[in-house]
Design a protein around this motif. Structure first.
Motif, PDB file in Angstrom:
ATOM      1  N   GLN A 129       0.212  15.377   5.708  1.00 31.82           N
ATOM      2  CA  GLN A 129       1.509  14.625   6.124  1.00 31.82           C
ATOM      3  C   GLN A 129       1.657  15.443   7.482  1.00 31.82           C
ATOM      4  O   GLN A 129       1.518  16.485   7.764  1.00 31.82           O
ATOM      5  CB  GLN A 129       2.437  15.390   5.219  1.00 31.82           C
ATOM      6  CG  GLN A 129       3.040  14.834   3.765  1.00 31.82           C
ATOM      7  CD  GLN A 129       3.831  15.567   3.090  1.00 31.82           C
ATOM      8  OE1 GLN A 129       4.054  16.749   3.347  1.00 31.82           O
ATOM      9  NE2 GLN A 129       4.597  14.997   2.258  1.00 31.82           N
ATOM     10  N   LYS A 130       1.900  14.479   8.588  1.00 29.35           N
ATOM     11  CA  LYS A 130       2.344  14.770   9.621  1.00 29.35           C
ATOM     12  C   LYS A 130       1.339  15.459  10.824  1.00 29.35           C
ATOM     13  O   LYS A 130       1.558  15.872  11.587  1.00 29.35           O
ATOM     14  CB  LYS A 130       3.788  15.827   9.818  1.00 29.35           C
ATOM     15  CG  LYS A 130       4.964  14.979   9.160  1.00 29.35           C
ATOM     16  CD  LYS A 130       5.109  13.596   9.781  1.00 29.35           C
ATOM     17  CE  LYS A 130       6.569  13.112   8.980  1.00 29.35           C
ATOM     18  NZ  LYS A 130       6.970  11.789   9.689  1.00 29.35           N
ATOM     19  N   VAL A 131      -0.138  15.187  10.371  1.00 28.35           N
ATOM     20  CA  VAL A 131      -1.160  15.815  11.216  1.00 28.35           C
ATOM     21  C   VAL A 131      -2.009  14.913  11.183  1.00 28.35           C
ATOM     22  O   VAL A 131      -2.294  13.791  10.624  1.00 28.35           O
ATOM     23  CB  VAL A 131      -1.436  17.216  10.386  1.00 28.35           C
ATOM     24  CG1 VAL A 131      -0.467  18.189  10.142  1.00 28.35           C
ATOM     25  CG2 VAL A 131      -2.137  16.885   9.008  1.00 28.35           C
ATOM     26  N   ARG A 184       4.695  21.952   4.236  1.00 25.39           N
ATOM     27  CA  ARG A 184       3.625  21.339   3.453  1.00 25.39           C
ATOM     28  C   ARG A 184       3.278  22.446   2.241  1.00 25.39           C
ATOM     29  O   ARG A 184       2.891  22.007   1.229  1.00 25.39           O
ATOM     30  CB  ARG A 184       2.462  20.950   4.304  1.00 25.39           C
ATOM     31  CG  ARG A 184       2.490  19.647   5.035  1.00 25.39           C
ATOM     32  CD  ARG A 184       1.428  19.260   5.893  1.00 25.39           C
ATOM     33  NE  ARG A 184       1.064  20.335   6.934  1.00 25.39           N
ATOM     34  CZ  ARG A 184      -0.129  20.695   7.246  1.00 25.39           C
ATOM     35  NH1 ARG A 184      -1.266  19.741   6.688  1.00 25.39           N
ATOM     36  NH2 ARG A 184      -0.440  21.643   8.302  1.00 25.39           N
ATOM     37  N   TRP A 222       5.768   7.479   2.494  1.00 22.08           N
ATOM     38  CA  TRP A 222       4.388   7.325   3.042  1.00 22.08           C
ATOM     39  C   TRP A 222       3.683   8.384   2.247  1.00 22.08           C
ATOM     40  O   TRP A 222       2.536   7.952   1.937  1.00 22.08           O
ATOM     41  CB  TRP A 222       4.477   8.371   4.400  1.00 22.08           C
ATOM     42  CG  TRP A 222       3.086   8.434   5.034  1.00 22.08           C
ATOM     43  CD1 TRP A 222       2.614   7.519   5.981  1.00 22.08           C
ATOM     44  CD2 TRP A 222       2.091   9.339   4.716  1.00 22.08           C
ATOM     45  NE1 TRP A 222       1.391   7.953   6.279  1.00 22.08           N
ATOM     46  CE2 TRP A 222       1.308   8.951   6.017  1.00 22.08           C
ATOM     47  CE3 TRP A 222       1.925  10.514   4.004  1.00 22.08           C
ATOM     48  CZ2 TRP A 222      -0.286   9.908   6.133  1.00 22.08           C
ATOM     49  CZ3 TRP A 222       0.715  11.324   4.082  1.00 22.08           C
ATOM     50  CH2 TRP A 222      -0.124  11.107   5.087  1.00 22.08           C
ATOM     51  N   THR A 223       4.138   9.714   1.611  1.00 25.14           N
ATOM     52  CA  THR A 223       3.193  10.219   0.777  1.00 25.14           C
ATOM     53  C   THR A 223       2.788   9.608  -0.651  1.00 25.14           C
ATOM     54  O   THR A 223       1.671   9.537  -1.191  1.00 25.14           O
ATOM     55  CB  THR A 223       3.699  11.515   0.431  1.00 25.14           C
ATOM     56  OG1 THR A 223       4.080  12.262   1.732  1.00 25.14           O
ATOM     57  CG2 THR A 223       2.730  12.614  -0.259  1.00 25.14           C
ATOM     58  N   GLY A 241       6.139   5.187   7.928  1.00 29.82           N
ATOM     59  CA  GLY A 241       6.495   6.375   8.550  1.00 29.82           C
ATOM     60  C   GLY A 241       5.108   7.007   9.092  1.00 29.82           C
ATOM     61  O   GLY A 241       4.988   7.799   9.622  1.00 29.82           O
ATOM     62  N   ASP A 242       4.027   6.017   9.076  1.00 23.81           N
ATOM     63  CA  ASP A 242       2.632   6.517   9.630  1.00 23.81           C
ATOM     64  C   ASP A 242       2.800   6.553  11.119  1.00 23.81           C
ATOM     65  O   ASP A 242       3.535   5.664  11.581  1.00 23.81           O
ATOM     66  CB  ASP A 242       1.473   5.684   9.254  1.00 23.81           C
ATOM     67  CG  ASP A 242       0.165   6.291   9.653  1.00 23.81           C
ATOM     68  OD1 ASP A 242      -0.455   6.979   8.714  1.00 23.81           O
ATOM     69  OD2 ASP A 242      -0.290   5.798  10.632  1.00 23.81           O
ATOM     70  N   TYR A 243       1.977   7.497  11.791  1.00 22.98           N
ATOM     71  CA  TYR A 243       2.389   7.674  13.289  1.00 22.98           C
ATOM     72  C   TYR A 243       1.717   6.580  14.036  1.00 22.98           C
ATOM     73  O   TYR A 243       2.185   6.078  15.014  1.00 22.98           O
ATOM     74  CB  TYR A 243       1.512   8.984  13.701  1.00 22.98           C
ATOM     75  CG  TYR A 243       1.407   9.464  15.009  1.00 22.98           C
ATOM     76  CD1 TYR A 243       2.594  10.046  15.629  1.00 22.98           C
ATOM     77  CD2 TYR A 243       0.602   8.943  15.973  1.00 22.98           C
ATOM     78  CE1 TYR A 243       2.728  10.459  16.940  1.00 22.98           C
ATOM     79  CE2 TYR A 243       0.569   9.784  17.331  1.00 22.98           C
ATOM     80  CZ  TYR A 243       1.747  10.292  17.617  1.00 22.98           C
ATOM     81  OH  TYR A 243       1.905  10.803  19.004  1.00 22.98           O
ATOM     82  N   MET A 295      -2.100  12.071  19.071  1.00 26.69           N
ATOM     83  CA  MET A 295      -1.326  13.367  18.403  1.00 26.69           C
ATOM     84  C   MET A 295      -2.327  14.529  18.461  1.00 26.69           C
ATOM     85  O   MET A 295      -3.479  14.669  18.185  1.00 26.69           O
ATOM     86  CB  MET A 295      -1.448  12.865  17.036  1.00 26.69           C
ATOM     87  CG  MET A 295      -0.583  13.576  16.207  1.00 26.69           C
ATOM     88  SD  MET A 295      -0.173  12.863  14.432  1.00 26.69           S
ATOM     89  CE  MET A 295       1.112  14.142  13.646  1.00 26.69           C
TER      90      MET A 295
END
Length: 303
Positions: A129-131, A184, A222-223, A241-243, A295
């Motif tokens: 998530q988010k990384v 997380r 997303w997850t 929601g993916d970057y 990122m």
């Protein structure tokens, strides 16, 4: 201990002329917990019947060999066809879109495998998530190294993820040294607490499984999409929601280097129920042009 230790169960699968790119199919099923060697793909897992170490290889063009060690051997071998994507039907996908049709034609053996192990897929998605993928892999491997357990059978560099009750008993601060920030870490600990209930969703249709997962705080579209693509082999799940994903889809389907999640879903709608398959094909075609900073690779271990 060598990898010549006699397995507890062996299964030979005849492909009967079906296309199968074994490496491309298996790679998503264990990016952070499995490894490829000259002797095949190795993965350790916790099944409903116990721990298992699995080796999957391709001794002949028309055969897949599955060897398993541990109490979960029968469970895995009985589901081996789904693991290697033979429950998926890529031939059912047709399209008039020139690029997508060409990519699909060039990758006839690229299938969606299904492990039936929901929690393992969920834990991996939480780490991501988010990384960046590199950061997620680093953190999850640290968890396995520090908190994981020895897998049954030959010792070939794969270990079991932590025992769920033991993981659930930790505090979020115990996971900081692994590179997980509080959000997380708390989500992962909740997922470990819900382990038994989450595993039962393996028997539900993918949509219902996603609805259940998204009841867990910290789990969104997303997850849940990332999870069921692996656990259920859902070829229609899209990680909203993916970057990067929205830009990849926009670039290949419209020629625009940037897009939004809403535009992405509109563009993918004609490909239902193969939207996730199309996304994988487009990702294989390449990234969207990079205009801004990448990122960053962050380190939460000291925060």
């Amino acid at each position: 201990m060598s990898d010549h230790l006699a397995p507890d169960r062996v299964r030979l699968i005849d492909l009967e002329g079906r296309h199968l790119d074994l490496r491309a199919t298996l790679a998503p099923l264990g990016k952070m917990v499995a490894r490829f060697t000259e002797s095949g793909w190795w993965r350790a897992a916790r099944t409903p019947e116990g721990a298992v170490t699995v080796q999957i290889s391709r001794p002949e063009r028309e055969q897949v060999l599955v060897r398993a060690w541990g109490d979960g051997s029968d469970w895995v071998c009985e589901r081996a066809e789904r693991w290697v994507g033979l429950g998926d039907e890529p031939r059912s996908f047709t399209t008039d879109h020139p690029l997508v049709r060409r990519l699909h034609h060039l990758n006839p053996g690229w299938r969606f495998g299904a492990t039936g192990l929901v929690s393992e897929g969920l834990w991996a998605a939480i780490f991501a998530q988010k990384v960046t993928g590199r950061e997620a892999a680093r953190s999850m491997r640290a968890l396995i190294r520090r908190r994981g357990e020895r897998a049954p059978g030959p010792q070939v560099g794969v270990r079991l993820l932590p025992d769920p009750p033991k993981l659930a008993s930790l505090g979020y601060y115990d996971l900081h040294p692994l590179g997980l920030e509080r959000k997380r870490a708390v989500t992962l600990l909740r997922a470990a607490q819900w382990y038994d209930r989450i595993e039962k969703t393996a028997d539900l249709p993918s949509r219902e499984a996603r609805q259940f997962l998204e009841r867990l705080p910290g789990i969104g579209e997303w997850t849940s999409a990332k999870t069921v693509a692996i656990s259920h082999g859902d070829a229609d799940a899209v990680a909203v929601g993916d970057y990067h994903l929205k830009n990849v889809v926009a670039w290949h389907l419209t020629g625009r280097p940037r897009g939004t999640d809403e535009e992405m879903m509109e563009l993918l709608e004609p490909f239902r129920p193969h939207r996730g398959r199309v996304v994988r094909l487009l990702e294989r075609a390449g990234k969207a042009p990079q205009f801004g900073p990448r990122m960053p690779l962050r380190d939460f271990r000291n925060h």
